[in-house]
Enzyme design. Structure first.
Site, PDB file in Angstrom:
ATOM      1  N   GLU A 277      -5.388  -8.692   1.000  1.00  0.00           N
ATOM      2  CA  GLU A 277      -5.737  -8.219   2.239  1.00  0.00           C
ATOM      3  C   GLU A 277      -7.341  -7.929   2.040  1.00  0.00           C
ATOM      4  O   GLU A 277      -7.804  -7.280   0.892  1.00  0.00           O
ATOM      5  CB  GLU A 277      -5.313  -6.853   2.605  1.00  0.00           C
ATOM      6  CG  GLU A 277      -4.099  -6.731   3.438  1.00  0.00           C
ATOM      7  CD  GLU A 277      -3.533  -5.535   3.881  1.00  0.00           C
ATOM      8  OE1 GLU A 277      -4.284  -4.981   4.452  1.00  0.00           O
ATOM      9  OE2 GLU A 277      -2.354  -5.289   4.195  1.00  0.00           O
TER      10      GLU A 277
ATOM     11  N   GLU B 136       0.834  -1.122   0.159  1.00  0.00           N
ATOM     12  CA  GLU B 136       0.000   0.068  -0.217  1.00  0.00           C
ATOM     13  C   GLU B 136       0.967   1.173   0.051  1.00  0.00           C
ATOM     14  O   GLU B 136       0.619   1.989   0.837  1.00  0.00           O
ATOM     15  CB  GLU B 136      -0.946  -0.082   1.084  1.00  0.00           C
ATOM     16  CG  GLU B 136      -1.973  -1.253   1.422  1.00  0.00           C
ATOM     17  CD  GLU B 136      -2.990  -1.252   2.355  1.00  0.00           C
ATOM     18  OE1 GLU B 136      -2.774  -0.150   3.275  1.00  0.00           O
ATOM     19  OE2 GLU B 136      -3.837  -1.994   2.466  1.00  0.00           O
TER      20      GLU B 136
HETATM   21  O1  IFM Z   1      -4.076  -2.818   9.513  1.00  0.00           O
HETATM   22  C1  IFM Z   1      -4.061  -2.571   7.997  1.00  0.00           C
HETATM   23  C2  IFM Z   1      -2.996  -2.936   7.205  1.00  0.00           C
HETATM   24  O2  IFM Z   1      -1.573  -2.638   7.892  1.00  0.00           O
HETATM   25  C3  IFM Z   1      -2.872  -2.349   5.979  1.00  0.00           C
HETATM   26  N1  IFM Z   1      -4.178  -2.358   5.132  1.00  0.00           N
HETATM   27  C4  IFM Z   1      -5.281  -2.004   5.901  1.00  0.00           C
HETATM   28  C5  IFM Z   1      -5.427  -2.696   7.358  1.00  0.00           C
HETATM   29  C6  IFM Z   1      -6.581  -2.413   7.997  1.00  0.00           C
HETATM   30  O3  IFM Z   1      -6.590  -0.998   8.242  1.00  0.00           O
END
Ligand code: IFM
Length: 461
Positions: A365, A168
């Site tokens: 994710e 990200e």
């Molecule tokens: O916890 C975070 C993660 O570190 C990165 N993506 C989003 C998740 C939830 O906010």
């Protein structure tokens, strides 16, 4: 030919759950680890919910073997973790053998339990020493990141096959240097965009370094977080608001990684901030390294609306965004306040199928925070998460049936953990962690549901 049952996932589908170093490890002062920007940020008053810090976090630094026993007990085939750059190179440049030895043991502990390691090199914990030299707005950081990537590859590449360079970059650049809600807490539109470019350059350089040292069967990719923009009306000002948000949030990083350069409309929207001078000849070619897959992180869409004043700063505070606001989400929401919109995940995967020209996709994710509690019988009945997982897996299957080449799904997160500026207030885990008392672990009901899906490689009909 035999027809596949309608609810099954493709053979070889990658299943797992993920964490990141700073969010779970703790042990921040152990085995020679250096400071990261997040240690500094968390120690600054007013930055983190209730003044929480991650000095102990889930104590995964000491308890990882017990956590891996739980992964094996639940039946998750893979574990996605990140390496802490300041643990293996405390000043960002010099190797710390004790830090490397920690990850060496961690990988062996996973393999001993037949759990596939999936490694992320950068999940936001930049060494403070590198920030002090300019951080991501400085070009040199991309070179340091590529060197660090080689060091990790040298140490673990004989056993780890699945590699993500950067997780990200949007958050690291725009929340870290743009609206300042993440470390290092800087609010400067120009530096945020410069940071974004150098994160992408770092990704490209790391890809080159990793490929140069690659062993058989290793795969490399990048994880981008997507927030599809939804407009309320199909008319010019609304579509324009959608274009602007979508450009900066979703297409900016993706198009560069795919070799198309930064989108022209985003360059036009942001050029006046004077950041583009950091793009040197050849940079875009370096960024455009072929990836084996794209990591797709998805949580929620963004509902956008145009403002009358096209020069007014957006309420989301992202660099260069003017003339639009992000509207409150619509229910049902998670405890984070994020909209639950599984259909948007299907649309996103289909858009990516077309936009990337069929690049393999892995949902790296997806998950939700809810207010989970251990009941007097020692159980966490997190039915909302179970439903959330079911609906999002259904959305993935729908996209696969429509031709998206989705190769895996990795749930966020294995453990309740340190949710950045929200501290320990948001529980994303399949495993409950008692932060108030002893850090005891309790496997939630949703983990058993998820395990049943994985075991069958199919959704229950
Ligand atoms: O916890 C975070 C993660 O570190 C990165 N993506 C989003 C998740 C939830 O906010």
């Amino acid at each position: 030919m035999k027809e596949e049952p309608p609810y099954s996932f493709p053979a070889g589908f990658l299943w797992g759950a993920g964490t990141s170093a700073f969010q779970v490890e703790g042990g921040t002062a152990e085995a020679g680890r250096g400071l990261s920007v997040w240690d500094t940020f968390a120690a600054t008053e007013g930055k983190i919910h209730s003044g929480h810090t991650a000095e102990v976090a889930c104590d995964h630094f000491h308890r990882n073997e017990a956590d891996f026993d739980l992964i094996a007990q639940i039946g998750l085939p893979s574990y996605r973790f990140s390496v802490s750059w300041p643990r293996v190179m405390p000043d960002g440049r010099t190797r710390e053998p004790r830090g490397l030895a920690f990850y060496d043991r961690l990988v062996d502990a996973l393999l001993a339990r037949d759990i596939k390691p999936s490694l992320t090199l950068y999940h936001w914990d930049l060494p403070q020493a590198i920030e002090d030299e300019g951080g991501w707005p400085a070009r040199d950081t991309a070179f340091r990141f590529a060197e660090y990537s080689s060091v990790v590859q040298e140490a673990l590449g004989d056993r780890v096959g699945h590699w993500t360079t950067v997780n990200e970059p949007f958050c690291a650049a725009f929340l870290g240097y743009g609206n300042g809600v993440h470390a290092p807490g800087i609010t400067d539109e120009m530096r945020a965009l410069q940071a974004a470019h150098h994160l992408m350059l770092g990704h490209g350089m790391a890809m080159q370094a990793l490929r140069a040292g690659a062993r058989n069967g290793q795969e490399f990719g990048l994880a981008l977080n997507f927030a599809p923009a939804l407009a309320d009306a199909d008319e010019h000002p609304h579509l324009e608001a959608r274009r602007k948000f979508d450009g900066l949030h979703n297409r900016f990083f993706l198009d560069a990684a795919l070799g198309r350069g930064y989108p022209v409309d985003v360059l036009d929207d942001t050029r006046r901030l004077g950041w583009t001078s950091v793009i040197r000849e050849g940079d875009l070619d370096i960024i455009a390294q072929p990836m084996d897959w794209l990591g797709v992180n998805y949580y929620a869409p963004a509902r956008v609306t145009p403002l009358n004043d096209l020069e007014a700063l957006s309420n989301c505070g992202l660099p260069g965004l003017r003339g639009l606001d992000v509207l409150p989400p619509r229910g049902p929401l998670t405890s984070f306040g994020w909209e639950q919109a599984p259909d948007v995940l299907t649309d996103l995967l289909l858009w990516l199928r077309d936009h990337t020209g069929g690049l393999p996709l892995i949902v790296l994710e997806n998950g939700a925070a809810f207010e989970d509690e251990v009941d007097p019988g020692g159980r966490v009945r997190d039915n909302e998460r179970e439903r959330y997982i079911h609906e999002h897996l259904h959305a993935v299957l729908t996209a696969i049936k429509a031709g998206a080449d989705v190769r895996g799904y990795v749930l966020w997160s294995l453990l309740d953990n340190f949710e950045w500026s929200l501290g320990f207030s948001q529980r994303f885990g399949l495993i409950h962690v008692d932060f108030a008392d002893g850090l005891d672990r309790t496997v939630k009901d949703s983990a058993y549901y998820y395990a049943r899906v994985i075991g069958a490689n199919a959704l229950p009909v």
